[in-house]
Design an enzyme around this catalytic site. Sequence first.
Site, PDB file in Angstrom:
ATOM      1  N   VAL A  75      63.603 -30.612  26.697  1.00  0.00           N
ATOM      2  CA  VAL A  75      62.430 -30.530  27.426  1.00  0.00           C
ATOM      3  C   VAL A  75      61.661 -32.142  27.737  1.00  0.00           C
ATOM      4  O   VAL A  75      61.284 -32.370  28.525  1.00  0.00           O
ATOM      5  CB  VAL A  75      61.434 -29.421  26.873  1.00  0.00           C
ATOM      6  CG1 VAL A  75      60.086 -29.596  27.692  1.00  0.00           C
ATOM      7  CG2 VAL A  75      62.078 -28.153  26.782  1.00  0.00           C
TER       8      VAL A  75
ATOM      9  N   ALA B  57      75.393  -8.461  34.485  1.00  0.00           N
ATOM     10  CA  ALA B  57      75.814  -7.778  33.034  1.00  0.00           C
ATOM     11  C   ALA B  57      76.667  -8.688  32.322  1.00  0.00           C
ATOM     12  O   ALA B  57      77.719  -9.444  33.021  1.00  0.00           O
ATOM     13  CB  ALA B  57      76.202  -6.328  33.375  1.00  0.00           C
TER      14      ALA B  57
ATOM     15  N   CYS C  22      65.557 -20.430  24.326  1.00  0.00           N
ATOM     16  CA  CYS C  22      64.500 -19.667  24.560  1.00  0.00           C
ATOM     17  C   CYS C  22      64.310 -18.175  24.556  1.00  0.00           C
ATOM     18  O   CYS C  22      63.528 -17.594  23.921  1.00  0.00           O
ATOM     19  CB  CYS C  22      64.260 -20.354  26.071  1.00  0.00           C
ATOM     20  SG  CYS C  22      63.922 -22.029  26.041  1.00  0.00           S
TER      21      CYS C  22
HETATM   22  C1  UDX Z   1      65.332 -19.836  30.181  1.00  0.00           C
HETATM   23  C2  UDX Z   1      64.436 -19.579  31.427  1.00  0.00           C
HETATM   24  O1  UDX Z   1      65.352 -19.221  32.500  1.00  0.00           O
HETATM   25  C3  UDX Z   1      63.612 -20.777  31.682  1.00  0.00           C
HETATM   26  O2  UDX Z   1      62.634 -20.696  32.710  1.00  0.00           O
HETATM   27  C4  UDX Z   1      62.841 -21.229  30.354  1.00  0.00           C
HETATM   28  O3  UDX Z   1      61.858 -22.150  30.233  1.00  0.00           O
HETATM   29  C5  UDX Z   1      63.833 -21.584  29.244  1.00  0.00           C
HETATM   30  O4  UDX Z   1      64.774 -20.283  29.152  1.00  0.00           O
HETATM   31  P1  UDX Z   1      67.671 -20.995  30.008  1.00  0.00           P
HETATM   32  O5  UDX Z   1      67.616 -20.364  28.252  1.00  0.00           O
HETATM   33  O6  UDX Z   1      68.251 -22.527  30.037  1.00  0.00           O
HETATM   34  O7  UDX Z   1      66.379 -20.838  30.640  1.00  0.00           O
HETATM   35  O8  UDX Z   1      68.920 -19.988  30.548  1.00  0.00           O
HETATM   36  P2  UDX Z   1      68.992 -19.077  31.811  1.00  0.00           P
HETATM   37  O9  UDX Z   1      69.608 -19.410  32.842  1.00  0.00           O
HETATM   38  O10 UDX Z   1      67.627 -18.423  31.934  1.00  0.00           O
HETATM   39  O11 UDX Z   1      69.726 -18.139  30.855  1.00  0.00           O
HETATM   40  C6  UDX Z   1      69.665 -17.307  29.745  1.00  0.00           C
HETATM   41  C7  UDX Z   1      70.488 -16.399  29.117  1.00  0.00           C
HETATM   42  O12 UDX Z   1      70.599 -15.268  29.841  1.00  0.00           O
HETATM   43  C8  UDX Z   1      71.878 -17.009  29.092  1.00  0.00           C
HETATM   44  O13 UDX Z   1      72.449 -16.681  27.870  1.00  0.00           O
HETATM   45  C9  UDX Z   1      72.492 -16.429  30.489  1.00  0.00           C
HETATM   46  O14 UDX Z   1      73.968 -16.226  30.280  1.00  0.00           O
HETATM   47  C10 UDX Z   1      71.959 -15.113  30.057  1.00  0.00           C
HETATM   48  N1  UDX Z   1      72.024 -14.436  31.560  1.00  0.00           N
HETATM   49  C11 UDX Z   1      71.154 -15.000  32.566  1.00  0.00           C
HETATM   50  C12 UDX Z   1      72.543 -13.142  31.792  1.00  0.00           C
HETATM   51  O15 UDX Z   1      73.306 -12.490  30.694  1.00  0.00           O
HETATM   52  N2  UDX Z   1      72.549 -12.589  32.880  1.00  0.00           N
HETATM   53  C13 UDX Z   1      72.013 -13.094  34.028  1.00  0.00           C
HETATM   54  O16 UDX Z   1      71.761 -12.143  35.112  1.00  0.00           O
HETATM   55  C14 UDX Z   1      71.075 -14.251  33.816  1.00  0.00           C
END
Ligand code: UDX
Length: 430
Positions: free
Chosen positions: A11, A252, A260
């Site tokens: 960040v 899914a 995060c």
């Molecule tokens: C997240 C938030 O999106 C961001 O705004 C915040 O500031 C930090 O946390 P990030 O952790 O980088 O970002 O990834 P993100 O793309 O949000 O995915 C998080 C998790 O959810 C991943 O493990 C991803 O595989 C999972 N995910 C995401 C799913 O399982 N299904 C989805 O449809 C979307």
Amino acid sequence: MNILVVGVGYVGTTTALLLAELGWKVTGFDTDKSKVSALARGTLPFYEPGLDQLLHAQLQKGNIRFISDPLQAIQHSQVIFICVGTPSQDDGSADLQYIRNAVTMIGSHMQEYKLLVMKSTVPVGTQKLVTKWIAEAQKSLLPFDVVSNPEFLREGNAVYDAFHPDRIVIGTNSSAAAQQVRMLYRDIDSPYLVTTPATAELIKYAANAFLATKISYMNELARLCDQIHVSITDVAAGIGYDARIGKSFLQAGIGYGGSCFPKDVNSLLHIATHHGSNLGLLQQVVHVNETQHQYFLEQIKEHLGSIDKKVIAVLGLAFKPGTDDLREAKSLKLISQLLKEGALIRVHDPVARLPDSSRQADVQQVKSVKDAIAGADAVIICTEWPEYAAEAWQHFVQEMRHAAVFDGRNLLDGTQMRAWGYHYYGIGNG
Ligand code: UDX
């Protein structure tokens, strides 16, 4: 204007480079000397597409520098961004020790007005605490403002998100401080929302918890889909057209990971408990997420029977594509469970490396998907790297001892895979 960024992790580095691109003179500080010297040499200590080009360009222009002794920088910077980590403690609460160290250092060395901008994700009420900690650390009474300005960057898309935010939230009770923060982002076209500090702090948690809820909802529904022979992918498409629901975060899989979502959801639950509130829905979100990889494993075992001595190819280590981050990666949880049950594992990831703690005789990291798959009894997809979808799956079917693919991210086309002779299972597409 000179800006100091305290904490140059993912960040902090992205924020520092954004501010440098916007024309400010930026100093990045971290207590980790190896990180500082790597960045000063133009090497990113983590993988983030596009960020290294920004780093080289800004180092060359002389708009950014990295240091491990911040005292001079504190005196010469009018604005200080706090981007240090707030890791989870055992009870789910956020550990504020790095924040406290940083602001105490600033308080004790400031000699004139400072504007502190809090980017780190912190519990509601932290802005007040920080204000108290600075006042306590000051040698003489000097004015300052502490503004909450949460980040919403996605790993793997951090550069795009930094320059094209969906919104910029500025949490402060001072209109002058709000204006100053807004001016820092002067060329960024985005909705701006000025709130109280506590509201800004909650907005960050509420956003991540809401997205986590969407994912867990789809993951729980996927288990039902398996029972009633309905495709969760089609259901997601069908509901996603409804603008009130939206198409994103309906995929899914084996659950959410990363630095995060797990941390922030737990922290929000901890905040609620602390205030005597019960967020039962969010508790279930966590429960679904923590059991989803076990559900997946049960589907694998239902087909393979015992896993003992079976060769399993695990594709994808990173918690999601576009990053080498292994924090809370579901792949590691699955690997550890498979090892306990006697599997022999071959792992592949285009970027991420197996951590030392997971290295043992029965796990081997290989350089290509083909090497992982040759002679395997099953393939498990843990991360939806797009290159995995582009592999020559029609040829791999011959190379496996037992052609079974368990797709934890619904990446591949199940109908096509079955037509090529695989036993194929995708979560909620059973
Ligand atoms: C997240 C938030 O999106 C961001 O705004 C915040 O500031 C930090 O946390 P990030 O952790 O980088 O970002 O990834 P993100 O793309 O949000 O995915 C998080 C998790 O959810 C991943 O493990 C991803 O595989 C999972 N995910 C995401 C799913 O399982 N299904 C989805 O449809 C979307």
